[in-house]
Design a protein around this motif. Sequence first.
Motif, PDB file in Angstrom:
ATOM      1  N   GLU A   1       1.354  33.588 -16.634  1.00  0.00           N
ATOM      2  CA  GLU A   1       2.047  33.292 -15.391  1.00  0.00           C
ATOM      3  C   GLU A   1       2.220  31.775 -15.229  1.00  0.00           C
ATOM      4  OE1 GLU A   1       0.011  34.997 -12.129  1.00  0.00           O
ATOM      5  OE2 GLU A   1       0.365  37.076 -12.738  1.00  0.00           O
ATOM      6  N   SER A   2       3.198  31.418 -14.397  1.00  0.00           N
ATOM      7  CA  SER A   2       3.446  30.009 -14.125  1.00  0.00           C
ATOM      8  C   SER A   2       2.234  29.365 -13.462  1.00  0.00           C
ATOM      9  CB  SER A   2       4.673  29.882 -13.219  1.00  0.00           C
ATOM     10  OG  SER A   2       4.851  28.547 -12.809  1.00  0.00           O
ATOM     11  N   ARG A   3       1.924  28.138 -13.866  1.00  0.00           N
ATOM     12  CA  ARG A   3       0.801  27.408 -13.283  1.00  0.00           C
ATOM     13  C   ARG A   3       1.323  26.254 -12.448  1.00  0.00           C
ATOM     14  NH1 ARG A   3      -3.222  25.421 -17.673  1.00  0.00           N
ATOM     15  NH2 ARG A   3      -4.267  24.739 -15.759  1.00  0.00           N
ATOM     16  N   ARG A   4       0.651  25.978 -11.347  1.00  0.00           N
ATOM     17  CA  ARG A   4       1.026  24.863 -10.479  1.00  0.00           C
ATOM     18  C   ARG A   4       0.031  23.724 -10.658  1.00  0.00           C
ATOM     19  NH1 ARG A   4       3.029  24.540  -4.215  1.00  0.00           N
ATOM     20  NH2 ARG A   4       2.545  22.339  -3.893  1.00  0.00           N
TER      21      ARG A   4
ATOM     22  N   TRP B   1       0.850  -1.187   0.000  1.00  0.00           N
ATOM     23  CA  TRP B   1       0.000   0.000   0.000  1.00  0.00           C
ATOM     24  C   TRP B   1       0.885   1.236   0.000  1.00  0.00           C
ATOM     25  CZ3 TRP B   1      -0.130   4.259   3.103  1.00  0.00           C
ATOM     26  CH2 TRP B   1      -1.214   5.135   2.940  1.00  0.00           C
ATOM     27  N   GLY B   2       0.448   2.277  -0.691  1.00  0.00           N
ATOM     28  CA  GLY B   2       1.232   3.501  -0.694  1.00  0.00           C
ATOM     29  C   GLY B   2       0.415   4.705  -1.102  1.00  0.00           C
ATOM     30  N   LYS B   3       0.959   5.865  -0.786  1.00  0.00           N
ATOM     31  CA  LYS B   3       0.296   7.123  -1.095  1.00  0.00           C
ATOM     32  C   LYS B   3       1.355   8.179  -1.349  1.00  0.00           C
ATOM     33  CE  LYS B   3      -3.256  10.302   0.652  1.00  0.00           C
ATOM     34  NZ  LYS B   3      -4.127  10.637   1.801  1.00  0.00           N
ATOM     35  N   GLY B   4       1.009   9.183  -2.158  1.00  0.00           N
ATOM     36  CA  GLY B   4       1.998  10.209  -2.416  1.00  0.00           C
ATOM     37  C   GLY B   4       1.438  11.446  -3.069  1.00  0.00           C
ATOM     38  N   ARG B   5       2.298  12.430  -3.181  1.00  0.00           N
ATOM     39  CA  ARG B   5       1.893  13.723  -3.725  1.00  0.00           C
ATOM     40  C   ARG B   5       2.912  14.178  -4.763  1.00  0.00           C
ATOM     41  NH1 ARG B   5       3.086  18.682  -1.432  1.00  0.00           N
ATOM     42  NH2 ARG B   5       3.539  17.679   0.555  1.00  0.00           N
ATOM     43  N   PHE B   6       2.416  14.605  -5.917  1.00  0.00           N
ATOM     44  CA  PHE B   6       3.243  15.141  -6.988  1.00  0.00           C
ATOM     45  C   PHE B   6       2.842  16.592  -7.227  1.00  0.00           C
ATOM     46  CE2 PHE B   6       2.936  10.627  -7.640  1.00  0.00           C
ATOM     47  CZ  PHE B   6       4.181  10.242  -8.076  1.00  0.00           C
ATOM     48  N   SER B   7       3.818  17.452  -7.451  1.00  0.00           N
ATOM     49  CA  SER B   7       3.515  18.840  -7.784  1.00  0.00           C
ATOM     50  C   SER B   7       4.523  19.351  -8.797  1.00  0.00           C
ATOM     51  CB  SER B   7       3.537  19.727  -6.532  1.00  0.00           C
ATOM     52  OG  SER B   7       4.843  19.791  -5.993  1.00  0.00           O
ATOM     53  N   ALA B   8       4.088  20.298  -9.643  1.00  0.00           N
ATOM     54  CA  ALA B   8       4.973  20.848 -10.670  1.00  0.00           C
ATOM     55  C   ALA B   8       4.484  22.228 -11.077  1.00  0.00           C
ATOM     56  CB  ALA B   8       5.011  19.937 -11.889  1.00  0.00           C
ATOM     57  N   HIS B   9       5.428  23.086 -11.454  1.00  0.00           N
ATOM     58  CA  HIS B   9       5.127  24.397 -12.022  1.00  0.00           C
ATOM     59  C   HIS B   9       5.462  24.365 -13.505  1.00  0.00           C
ATOM     60  CE1 HIS B   9       5.225  25.647  -7.778  1.00  0.00           C
ATOM     61  NE2 HIS B   9       4.494  26.670  -8.168  1.00  0.00           N
ATOM     62  N   THR B  10       4.548  24.844 -14.336  1.00  0.00           N
ATOM     63  CA  THR B  10       4.805  24.931 -15.766  1.00  0.00           C
ATOM     64  C   THR B  10       4.571  26.361 -16.234  1.00  0.00           C
ATOM     65  OG1 THR B  10       2.522  24.357 -16.338  1.00  0.00           O
ATOM     66  CG2 THR B  10       4.105  22.546 -16.143  1.00  0.00           C
ATOM     67  N   ALA B  11       5.314  26.749 -17.264  1.00  0.00           N
ATOM     68  CA  ALA B  11       5.217  28.105 -17.811  1.00  0.00           C
ATOM     69  C   ALA B  11       4.623  28.051 -19.202  1.00  0.00           C
ATOM     70  CB  ALA B  11       6.586  28.753 -17.852  1.00  0.00           C
ATOM     71  N   GLN B  12       3.781  29.044 -19.535  1.00  0.00           N
ATOM     72  CA  GLN B  12       3.218  29.195 -20.865  1.00  0.00           C
ATOM     73  C   GLN B  12       3.561  30.575 -21.396  1.00  0.00           C
ATOM     74  OE1 GLN B  12      -0.960  28.353 -20.791  1.00  0.00           O
ATOM     75  NE2 GLN B  12      -0.712  26.306 -19.910  1.00  0.00           N
ATOM     76  N   SER B  13       3.756  30.666 -22.691  1.00  0.00           N
ATOM     77  CA  SER B  13       4.165  31.928 -23.296  1.00  0.00           C
ATOM     78  C   SER B  13       3.137  33.017 -23.016  1.00  0.00           C
ATOM     79  CB  SER B  13       4.328  31.738 -24.806  1.00  0.00           C
ATOM     80  OG  SER B  13       4.689  32.953 -25.415  1.00  0.00           O
ATOM     81  N   GLY B  14       3.606  34.106 -22.407  1.00  0.00           N
ATOM     82  CA  GLY B  14       2.740  35.243 -22.122  1.00  0.00           C
ATOM     83  C   GLY B  14       1.840  35.067 -20.931  1.00  0.00           C
TER      84      GLY B  14
END
Length: 390
Positions: free
Chosen positions: A84-87, A69-82
């Motif tokens: 703001e960065s999205r999480r 059994w397991g659990k976890g969390r993933f997070s990332a910031h991505t940038a798009q032209s023009g």
Amino acid sequence: MNLKCVLLLFVLTAIPMFYGSSQAAGSSTFPVIVPDDVQSEPLEDEEILRTQKNTYPYVEMHGDYRWLWGKGRFSAHTAQSGKESRRHDETIYMATRRLRIFPFIHLNEHTTIRTQLEDNRNDKDHDADHHLYLGRLYIQHETEQTKVEAGRFNYYLLDGNVIDKKVDGLRFRLGQKGISPGSITLFAGRTTGPDDEHRKIGWSLLHSRLNGRFQSDTAFLDFRNASSLPPTFPSLAAYGIYPGQAGTRYDRQRIFLWRGSYQIRPDLSARLEWLHAWGRHEADHYSQSETGFVASLIYGELDERKQGSYEAWIRYYDQPASTILYHTMDADATFFRRMGFRGWGLRLDYVLQPGLVWAVEGFSLKNRHDTTYMASFHEYVIGTSLTAYF
């Protein structure tokens, strides 16, 4: 940072985590790619103990049953032209059960036909077709100075930081690591997968030498895909935009590694693995040549036949993506794509009673590099398993 600080940091960050390599049912901007062998038991690469008999041939059977059994969390910031960065955040859990049976046919004192029957069940996927399938089938011939394996078997190199995968091929070892000049092991073949795009063809050479408390291992691997891979982001490539490190795979990887292991005392050892690799992906004109390392501290000595025996390890990873063919780590190295990753891993295995082993494991990882399109990737993983050997 001392060990106590590391342990405290891990406890504070690992509670809402994930274990294993799986993608949630919902959509995700950065899909998690699931390797064939997600979990490696502490005894995965050791030979199953044989019962010596005076008459041949004879059949011997062993096996194990594991709940995980397991659990976890993933997070990332991505940038798009023009913009703001999205999480992006995603929390996932998994629960699996696995039965493995190992029928061995001992033809004589040195030669064995080895098979493995396996049934994997994901408790989140109730529609899957569950059945026993033939996971491994190979012949092994071993003497004091040589060892030959041919067929389908598991290729676990050192700590598995480079490769831990079922393969079809030939592996030949000459010599012993404790006797000068050491042992040489040659492998040639291909990895397993559903089609040629998921298979790699290659070879490797490993030299191992044991000198008292110190062991040195040196290896070189050269693997390429069985067929050409498509562009990582076809929609961007169509416009002549190649995001480079945002991709995931390589057409070809050449990896050189050296690992030094020192046994400080019978129940304590330290390891340092230095890695350098060159990888390329022709479809999006990307290549990478980088160096990294993995440092480990191992305490205890696990013997599943002895109640109360245990083994614990802590590792620090600083790995470029090009140094990884199929990582054995029970987290998702592919989540970081070509950026590579760095961070901590912890594991404890404890024998509750002979043949019954409990394990708990966790990771706190982040991306090794930022890119134009992606930054601040984090992965927090924790899980537990119970394995019965019979």
